[in-house]
Design an enzyme around this catalytic site. Structure first.
Site, mmCIF file in Angstrom:
data_model
loop_
_atom_site.group_PDB
_atom_site.id
_atom_site.type_symbol
_atom_site.label_atom_id
_atom_site.label_comp_id
_atom_site.label_asym_id
_atom_site.label_seq_id
_atom_site.Cartn_x
_atom_site.Cartn_y
_atom_site.Cartn_z
ATOM 1 N N GLU A 435 -5.222 -22.347 69.327
ATOM 2 C CA GLU A 435 -5.186 -22.069 68.078
ATOM 3 C C GLU A 435 -6.357 -22.180 67.324
ATOM 4 O OE1 GLU A 435 -2.331 -20.830 67.229
ATOM 5 O OE2 GLU A 435 -1.017 -21.645 68.562
ATOM 6 N N GLY A 436 -7.492 -21.822 68.253
ATOM 7 C CA GLY A 436 -8.823 -21.699 67.764
ATOM 8 C C GLY A 436 -9.538 -23.102 67.949
#
Length: 593
Positions: A435-436
């Site tokens: 998610e980054g």
């Protein structure tokens, strides 16, 4: 075998003593009285302890298997997923018109915490589905909502997000997956995606993939990316399932942890897809899913730390080694339990003070999301946008660190798989990456979020902390000394760092970016310091009002004082690093590494 018990009392304390949920002017919050939230959390805790926790080691040891194109989940996962679904846990905050219960998002967040602590890999199947539901609900057409959302709310069908490609992770503008429009208005999706969590499995009848792809002829880079619904099995006009779509699993990734979740290489071969939102505006729709997912990943960070901490405390009270330096505390035994030793206490206090502060921070973030969405509150929306990279980056970094610290309490036994502590550390590690990756979260915070809307959101944060301190100052001398003074000092450090970026980042952007990771951690400490000040105030008030559980509130105050004295001063170290600029960071040529 590790155990887990939902920290219901602490969760209730945050919801009601700190956030005062039932008295908030947010639609639906008036129903969140103590009895109702306790009932929800206690039932979630029972499901987590009785059903999910026993499967945690099973999922870790068995993993998922790809056989003849079919992904098999570990033993017991299907029955557990049915219980999760039958209990309505997948749809707590989903809209009633799609079969949901319509509760505020904060209740979804609270209920998910025990599930993540008990079995993080398992919870991801429904967690990703919830994010996909939200993206379609926000950006999809009415027909798309009616077709997909009822089945996704119930998790009869699950969902995914497909961004990453073998040559393209963070820089999504490089993606090659293409979408060619067909005569009927649908698109033919062709390409390969990797690292797709819950990409395929045997828990649900269908998997609804949200896939980023480029429509030929569109703008270059990220501006040319669009979002598509690509079902594993086509859905007929009457809602029944039809033919298999051109979607297949190329392989299952062999991972460090979360073995019970099927992380897939997904192949799309002229698969039928349907545009979500506008052409070339895919990132706008995907960020609806990603921002929710990032708060959920921050929760994963501290929830894994919570279960690791619980087991470390049990071990520290049972394990006999050495004697207390001040004299034997268990003279009837051959040695004292290791919890008597100051370094073990330091370790456990680091864990306890982080987990409890992180829980309050995350619930506050969920409350801001509710306020933004249910009240159309632009201030709350701007604040949670600013804080999202801090929630994700800081809580997962510290969550992994805490899981490792809990493992350390066990000494050599912590390194042995049968004790289970290794799994908590291995599972927690991914939260810093997906998610980054956290370095990207730091760049997003400093490079985009600080200056967003002219910097008014970070200024609003500083004003909020300052206002809290001014309103509460002088009521209690000890509270001022132990909580407010450290909070004000840390906030001043954070403001000084932001000012450094303003003064030095324009002429040399590397000066800002080289300090971005330190700034994210500094911001995280200030947020937890703010939460601990609010928790300290709530605990003090409860004691003054004659609360029956004196020990609980005194323990809360002691834990808060520890964080303010031993953890919050880290802001000074981060500020010192930031103010050195980029020269030492960028000193070597690439060939010198």
């Amino acid at each position: 075998m590790p155990s887990y018990t939902a920290p219901v009392k602490d969760m209730q304390f945050v919801l009601h003593d700190v956030l005062e949920a039932s008295s908030q002017d947010i639609p639906g919050y008036d129903e969140l009285d103590r009895d109702f939230t306790a009932a929800v959390i206690e039932e979630a805790g029972k499901l987590a302890s009785d059903v999910l926790m026993p499967l945690n080691a099973v999922g870790d040891q068995e993993g998922c298997v790809l056989e003849n194109g079919v992904v098999r989940t570990p033993t017991g996962f299907k029955d557990a997923f049915d219980k999760m679904r039958d209990g309505g846990w997948t749809a707590l905050d989903c809209a009633p018109e799609y079969g949901g219960q319509g509760l505020p998002y904060i209740m979804q967040t609270c209920s998910q915490e025990p599930f993540v602590s008990a079995n993080m890999a398992f919870q991801m199947y429904q967690g990703l589905t919830h994010g996909a539901y939200s993206a379609i609900n926000t950006h999809g057409t009415e027909d798309q909502k009616q077709t997909y959302l009822p089945k996704m709310a119930s998790c009869e069908w699950t969902g995914t997000m497909n961004l990453t490609e073998p040559h393209c992770g963070t820089d999504l503008g490089l993606m090659r997956t293409k979408a060619v429009q067909q005569d009927d208005g649908s698109f033919a999706i062709t390409g390969q995606k990797i690292f797709i969590s819950a990409g395929d499995h045997d828990l649900a009848d269908n998997v609804i993939h949200l896939v980023l792809a480029k429509i030929p002829g569109g703008p270059e880079g990220i501006k040319g990316v669009s979002l598509f619904i690509v079902p594993k099995i086509m859905v007929n006009d009457d809602g029944s399932l039809g033919a298999r779509n051109g979607v297949s699993v190329g392989a299952l990734e062999e991972k460090m942890g979360i073995h019970g979740n099927a992380t897939c290489v997904m192949n799309y071969d002229d698969a039928t897809g349907y545009l979500v939102g506008e052409e070339h505006k895919g990132m706008r729709a995907m960020f609806t899913m990603m921002n929710e997912a990032r708060l959920g990943v921050g929760l994963q960070g501290y929830a894994q730390a919570e279960v690791a901490y619980q087991n470390a405390v049990v071990y520290a009270k049972d394990r006999l080694q050495g004697r207390a330096v001040t004299g034997a505390e268990a003279p009837d035994k051959p040695a004292d339990p290791i919890i008597v030793h100051p370094d073990i206490r330091r370790n456990l206090m680091d864990q306890k003070s982080f987990v409890e502060g992180a829980r309050a921070f995350t619930y506050w973030g969920a409350h801001l999301i509710d306020r933004a969405h249910k009240c159309n509150d632009a201030k709350a929306d701007g604040l949670i946008s600013l804080l999202t990279p801090v929630v994700k980056g800081f809580l997962t970094d510290k969550g992994f660190e805490t899981a490792v610290s809990a493992q350390q309490v066990y000494g050599g036994h912590g390194y042995i798989e049968e004790w289970g502590m290794s799994q908590f550390a291995r599972d927690a590690r991914i939260a810093m990456i997906y998610e980054g990756a956290n370095g990207i979260q730091a760049l997003d915070l400093v490079g985009r979020k600080l200056a967003q809307d002219g910097g008014k959101h970070v200024m609003a944060f500083f004003d909020m902390v300052k206002s809290f301190a001014s309103k509460t100052k002088g009521q209690d001398e000890a509270f001022d000394r132990d909580f407010l003074d450290p909070l004000k000092a840390a906030s001043k450090d954070l403001q000084a760092a932001a000012m450094y970026f303003m003064q030095n980042g324009v002429k040399n952007p590397n000066n800002a970016l080289a300090g971005s990771y330190d700034f994210m951690h500094m911001f995280g400490h200030v947020c937890l310091g703010y939460m601990w000040a609010r928790m300290g105030l709530a605990a003090s008030k409860a004691l003054k009002d004659g609360a029956s559980d004196v020990d609980f509130y005194e323990t809360k105050l002691a834990t808060g004082r520890y964080y303010m004295a031993r953890q919050l001063p880290a802001t000074k170290m981060h500020l010192a690093r930031i103010e050195t600029g980029a020269d030492t960071v960028m000193a070597l040529e690439a060939a010198q590494f």
